[in-house]
Design a protein around this motif. Structure first.
Motif, PDB file in Angstrom:
ATOM      1  N   ASP A   2       2.394   1.534  -3.526  1.00 30.08           N
ATOM      2  CA  ASP A   2       1.391   1.983  -4.503  1.00 30.08           C
ATOM      3  C   ASP A   2       1.154   3.489  -4.375  1.00 30.08           C
ATOM      4  O   ASP A   2       0.912   4.180  -5.375  1.00 30.08           O
ATOM      5  N   ARG A   3       1.254   3.978  -3.157  1.00 25.31           N
ATOM      6  CA  ARG A   3       0.980   5.395  -2.889  1.00 25.31           C
ATOM      7  C   ARG A   3       2.172   6.281  -3.235  1.00 25.31           C
ATOM      8  O   ARG A   3       2.014   7.390  -3.760  1.00 25.31           O
ATOM      9  N   CYS A   4       3.378   5.790  -2.932  1.00 21.54           N
ATOM     10  CA  CYS A   4       4.567   6.649  -3.039  1.00 21.54           C
ATOM     11  C   CYS A   4       5.532   6.233  -4.155  1.00 21.54           C
ATOM     12  O   CYS A   4       6.517   6.939  -4.401  1.00 21.54           O
TER      13      CYS A   4
ATOM     14  N   ALA B 111       0.835  -1.209   0.000  1.00 19.66           N
ATOM     15  CA  ALA B 111       0.000   0.000   0.000  1.00 19.66           C
ATOM     16  C   ALA B 111       0.866   1.254   0.000  1.00 19.66           C
ATOM     17  O   ALA B 111       0.535   2.255  -0.667  1.00 19.66           O
ATOM     18  N   TYR B 112       1.966   1.226   0.755  1.00 24.45           N
ATOM     19  CA  TYR B 112       2.881   2.381   0.758  1.00 24.45           C
ATOM     20  C   TYR B 112       3.507   2.559  -0.622  1.00 24.45           C
ATOM     21  O   TYR B 112       3.590   3.680  -1.145  1.00 24.45           O
TER      22      TYR B 112
END
Length: 296
Positions: free
Chosen positions: A176-178, A173-174
């Motif tokens: 995918d976000r960053c 998730a990190y």
């Protein structure tokens, strides 16, 4: 002073030093506060000098008390080792065995090993001391140690397990976000999770960090399990043992080709414990469990 102070007085001294008050020491030691006060007074009388002064925040140790602390702690370690040795006599796998390991290994790897040992040997009492500090087996601070450095003391029995490799990981998730870094230079735009204090171990492995220093970390903590919790929560990128990460789909490795830190892993115990059935059983179980973990 013409005689060695009794152990019970020195044990009380340690309690007051650690708790900072007579009442706190009494709770920890299972004594009454007046008894703790009498022990301190008796030790001060034997030494001929005060050990504590009163302050608004509690009892402050004098230089004499601080000078005694190290010696009292050595006696505490010896007394605990004596008790463990007495409890583990005979051919039966019973009694107390103290194991020291790093926080991550103790929490993430040894828990199932201990569960199996207790199931097989109900008479076994296991103490798990979690610390990244290398405890002294010759002084019997522990009976068995899981170490990430080769034992250098000749009086130890040691078994090399292999290397536990460490890599950089993050929650998907990190990433995918960053974004997923393609090089070490890309890490400058990411939230990095790492150490606060620069230890000798960190200094020795500085070249492996590719220029990453304490100042590179937006989240700093010297607890390895806390760093792992931050990675699992999607807070950023940090280091994790590869065998541990492989069993967790929520952890994704990054920069695999650029970063790998192998930690040579050993299980060691004092040679005097070779004939101790309980220590042998625990030693063999640790070797087996860690070998399976390294090969996972």
């Amino acid at each position: 002073m013409t005689a060695t102070p009794p152990w019970d007085l020195l044990q009380t001294l340690l309690g007051v030093l650690r708790e900072g008050s007579l009442s706190g020491a009494a709770r920890v030691l299972g004594l009454t506060q007046p008894t703790v006060g009498r022990h301190v007074a008796a030790l001060e009388a034997a030494l001929g000098q005060p050990l504590f002064t009163r302050s608004p925040t509690g009892l402050l140790p004098t230089e004499a008390a601080l000078a005694l602390r190290g010696h009292a702690e050595q006696m505490e370690t010896a007394a605990a080792a004596l008790q463990r040795a007495a409890s583990a006599r005979g051919a039966a796998v019973s009694g107390t065995v103290r194991v020291t390991a790093s926080e991550v290994v103790g929490i993430e790897v040894l828990a199932p090993v201990f569960a199996t040992l207790r199931e097989r040997h109900p008479g076994l009492v296991l103490e798990l001391a979690l610390s990244n500090r290398v405890q002294d087996l010759l002084r019997r601070e522990a009976d068995i140690a899981v170490r990430m450095t080769p034992p250098e003391q000749g009086q130890l029995i040691a078994r090399r397990i292999g290397s536990i490799d460490i890599g950089l990981h993050a929650h998907p998730a990190y990433l995918d976000r960053c974004g997923r870094p393609a090089s070490f230079a890309d890490l400058a735009g990411h939230t990095l999770i790492g150490f606060d204090a620069v230890t000798p171990f960190i200094r020795a492995g500085a070249k492996r960090l590719g220029g990453i220093t304490r100042d590179s970390f937006a989240l700093r903590c010297d607890s390895d399990p806390a760093q792992l919790a931050l990675i699992r929560a999607g807070a950023g990128i940090g280091v994790c043992q590869l065998p541990l990460a492989r069993r967790e789909p929520a952890l994704e490795r990054v920069l695999a080709a650029q970063f790998l830190w192998p930690l040579e892993t050993w299980v060691a115990m004092h040679e005097d414990l070779r004939q101790n059935a309980a220590c042998r059983a625990v030693f063999d179980a640790l070797v087996d469990g860690l070998t399976r973990y390294v090969g996972a």
